[in-house]
Design a protein around this motif. Structure first.
Motif, PDB file in Angstrom:
ATOM      1  N   THR A 192       0.821  -1.204   0.000  1.00  0.00           N
ATOM      2  CA  THR A 192       0.000   0.000   0.000  1.00  0.00           C
ATOM      3  C   THR A 192       0.854   1.253   0.000  1.00  0.00           C
ATOM      4  N   GLY A 193       0.447   2.219  -0.812  1.00  0.00           N
ATOM      5  CA  GLY A 193       1.072   3.534  -0.826  1.00  0.00           C
ATOM      6  C   GLY A 193       0.015   4.596  -0.602  1.00  0.00           C
ATOM      7  N   HIS A 194       0.362   5.625   0.162  1.00  0.00           N
ATOM      8  CA  HIS A 194      -0.559   6.726   0.459  1.00  0.00           C
ATOM      9  C   HIS A 194       0.034   8.037  -0.033  1.00  0.00           C
ATOM     10  N   TRP A 195      -0.793   8.837  -0.678  1.00  0.00           N
ATOM     11  CA  TRP A 195      -0.451  10.215  -1.013  1.00  0.00           C
ATOM     12  C   TRP A 195      -1.386  11.056  -0.154  1.00  0.00           C
ATOM     13  N   GLN A 196      -0.858  11.572   0.978  1.00  0.00           N
ATOM     14  CA  GLN A 196      -1.685  12.250   1.977  1.00  0.00           C
ATOM     15  C   GLN A 196      -1.256  13.702   2.138  1.00  0.00           C
ATOM     16  N   PHE A 197      -2.238  14.546   2.437  1.00  0.00           N
ATOM     17  CA  PHE A 197      -1.975  15.952   2.714  1.00  0.00           C
ATOM     18  C   PHE A 197      -3.200  16.531   3.412  1.00  0.00           C
ATOM     19  N   GLN A 198      -3.013  17.685   4.040  1.00  0.00           N
ATOM     20  CA  GLN A 198      -4.140  18.323   4.709  1.00  0.00           C
ATOM     21  C   GLN A 198      -5.104  18.845   3.656  1.00  0.00           C
ATOM     22  N   SER A 199      -6.387  18.711   3.932  1.00  0.00           N
ATOM     23  CA  SER A 199      -7.401  19.096   2.947  1.00  0.00           C
ATOM     24  C   SER A 199      -7.408  20.595   2.677  1.00  0.00           C
ATOM     25  N   THR A 200      -6.776  21.383   3.535  1.00  0.00           N
ATOM     26  CA  THR A 200      -6.696  22.824   3.323  1.00  0.00           C
ATOM     27  C   THR A 200      -5.487  23.210   2.472  1.00  0.00           C
ATOM     28  N   ALA A 201      -4.776  22.222   1.942  1.00  0.00           N
ATOM     29  CA  ALA A 201      -3.585  22.487   1.139  1.00  0.00           C
ATOM     30  C   ALA A 201      -3.940  23.239  -0.146  1.00  0.00           C
ATOM     31  N   HIS A 202      -2.934  23.848  -0.730  1.00  0.00           N
ATOM     32  CA  HIS A 202      -3.087  24.590  -1.977  1.00  0.00           C
ATOM     33  C   HIS A 202      -3.582  23.652  -3.089  1.00  0.00           C
ATOM     34  N   PRO A 203      -4.393  24.146  -4.020  1.00  0.00           N
ATOM     35  CA  PRO A 203      -4.892  23.296  -5.115  1.00  0.00           C
ATOM     36  C   PRO A 203      -3.784  22.610  -5.916  1.00  0.00           C
ATOM     37  N   SER A 204      -2.617  23.211  -6.012  1.00  0.00           N
ATOM     38  CA  SER A 204      -1.529  22.562  -6.753  1.00  0.00           C
ATOM     39  C   SER A 204      -1.092  21.273  -6.063  1.00  0.00           C
ATOM     40  N   GLU A 205      -1.173  21.244  -4.735  1.00  0.00           N
ATOM     41  CA  GLU A 205      -0.836  20.016  -4.011  1.00  0.00           C
ATOM     42  C   GLU A 205      -1.895  18.938  -4.262  1.00  0.00           C
ATOM     43  N   TRP A 206      -3.149  19.340  -4.350  1.00  0.00           N
ATOM     44  CA  TRP A 206      -4.219  18.398  -4.681  1.00  0.00           C
ATOM     45  C   TRP A 206      -3.954  17.792  -6.053  1.00  0.00           C
ATOM     46  N   GLU A 207      -3.657  18.629  -7.035  1.00  0.00           N
ATOM     47  CA  GLU A 207      -3.413  18.163  -8.404  1.00  0.00           C
ATOM     48  C   GLU A 207      -2.217  17.225  -8.463  1.00  0.00           C
ATOM     49  N   TRP A 208      -1.127  17.603  -7.791  1.00  0.00           N
ATOM     50  CA  TRP A 208       0.094  16.798  -7.836  1.00  0.00           C
ATOM     51  C   TRP A 208      -0.146  15.413  -7.230  1.00  0.00           C
ATOM     52  N   ASN A 209      -0.745  15.372  -6.052  1.00  0.00           N
ATOM     53  CA  ASN A 209      -1.006  14.087  -5.389  1.00  0.00           C
ATOM     54  C   ASN A 209      -1.955  13.223  -6.198  1.00  0.00           C
ATOM     55  N   ALA A 210      -3.004  13.817  -6.752  1.00  0.00           N
ATOM     56  CA  ALA A 210      -3.953  13.059  -7.572  1.00  0.00           C
ATOM     57  C   ALA A 210      -3.246  12.493  -8.800  1.00  0.00           C
ATOM     58  N   ARG A 211      -2.415  13.306  -9.438  1.00  0.00           N
ATOM     59  CA  ARG A 211      -1.698  12.854 -10.635  1.00  0.00           C
ATOM     60  C   ARG A 211      -0.734  11.713 -10.310  1.00  0.00           C
ATOM     61  N   GLU A 212       0.035  11.846  -9.244  1.00  0.00           N
ATOM     62  CA  GLU A 212       1.005  10.817  -8.870  1.00  0.00           C
ATOM     63  C   GLU A 212       0.326   9.499  -8.511  1.00  0.00           C
ATOM     64  N   ALA A 213      -0.754   9.570  -7.732  1.00  0.00           N
ATOM     65  CA  ALA A 213      -1.474   8.350  -7.339  1.00  0.00           C
ATOM     66  C   ALA A 213      -2.128   7.696  -8.555  1.00  0.00           C
ATOM     67  N   THR A 214      -2.690   8.503  -9.442  1.00  0.00           N
ATOM     68  CA  THR A 214      -3.323   7.966 -10.643  1.00  0.00           C
ATOM     69  C   THR A 214      -2.302   7.307 -11.553  1.00  0.00           C
ATOM     70  N   ARG A 215      -1.147   7.930 -11.732  1.00  0.00           N
ATOM     71  CA  ARG A 215      -0.096   7.319 -12.555  1.00  0.00           C
ATOM     72  C   ARG A 215       0.370   5.988 -11.961  1.00  0.00           C
ATOM     73  N   ALA A 216       0.510   5.939 -10.658  1.00  0.00           N
ATOM     74  CA  ALA A 216       0.910   4.687 -10.008  1.00  0.00           C
ATOM     75  C   ALA A 216      -0.152   3.608 -10.234  1.00  0.00           C
ATOM     76  N   PHE A 217      -1.429   3.989 -10.140  1.00  0.00           N
ATOM     77  CA  PHE A 217      -2.525   3.045 -10.393  1.00  0.00           C
ATOM     78  C   PHE A 217      -2.469   2.531 -11.828  1.00  0.00           C
ATOM     79  N   GLU A 218      -2.286   3.433 -12.784  1.00  0.00           N
ATOM     80  CA  GLU A 218      -2.201   3.045 -14.197  1.00  0.00           C
ATOM     81  C   GLU A 218      -1.084   2.033 -14.414  1.00  0.00           C
ATOM     82  N   ARG A 219       0.078   2.298 -13.840  1.00  0.00           N
ATOM     83  CA  ARG A 219       1.231   1.403 -14.001  1.00  0.00           C
ATOM     84  C   ARG A 219       0.992   0.062 -13.307  1.00  0.00           C
TER      85      ARG A 219
END
Length: 153
Positions: A96-123
């Motif tokens: 298991t891998g987690h990409w975690q951050f506080q929900s009040t984080a900047h939108p760029s952090e949301w985008e980055w974490n979503a992209r990284e987790a999605t790419r890992a899922f695809e692979r």
């Protein structure tokens, strides 16, 4: 069937085998995750899930899962955490891998974490012979406090 004695190409359904360890999965798929671990069972609380994508190999009982969830830690009840969790179950072992951050984080952090987790899922889906295609989603605007109008002095 051996290459020395057979001039035909290998059949596309020829079984292949690899030695894959949780450490290799973590290295190859979860290098950008904020936390990684192994286990026998999932750490995801189904009541906290916002989304759940699963790709299964029914014959082998192997699956790859990407879960988006939000939770609060007991020792920090005022902080809401957002988490994308990638689970790769091969046999009895869950990596298991987690990409975690506080929900009040900047939108760029949301985008980055979503992209990284999605790419890992695809692979990871390649491990069970699946391809992942992106889709378009519509998000509703989040109500915000009105921005004060500039005043002239």
């Amino acid at each position: 069937m051996t290459p020395e004695h057979d001039t035909s190409e290998p059949d596309w359904d020829t079984p292949l085998s690899l030695t894959i360890t949780p450490a290799l999965l973590i290295h190859a798929l979860m290098g950008t995750a904020s936390a990684v671990h192994t286990g026998w069972s999932s750490c995801v609380d189904d009541t906290l899930m916002l989304s759940n994508l699963v790709s299964m190999d029914d014959a082998a009982g192997t699956y790859v899962r990407l879960v988006e969830q939000e939770f609060v830690e007991e020792d920090q009840p005022e902080t809401l955490w957002h988490d994308w969790t990638l689970e790769v179950r091969i046999g009895a072992v869950l990596t298991t891998g987690h990409w975690q951050f506080q929900s009040t984080a900047h939108p760029s952090e949301w985008e980055w974490n979503a992209r990284e987790a999605t790419r890992a899922f695809e692979r990871a889906c390649v491990l069970i012979g699946r391809r992942v295609r992106p889709t378009v989603a519509v998000e509703e605007p989040v109500p915000m406090d009105p921005i004060p109008r500039a005043s002239r002095h």
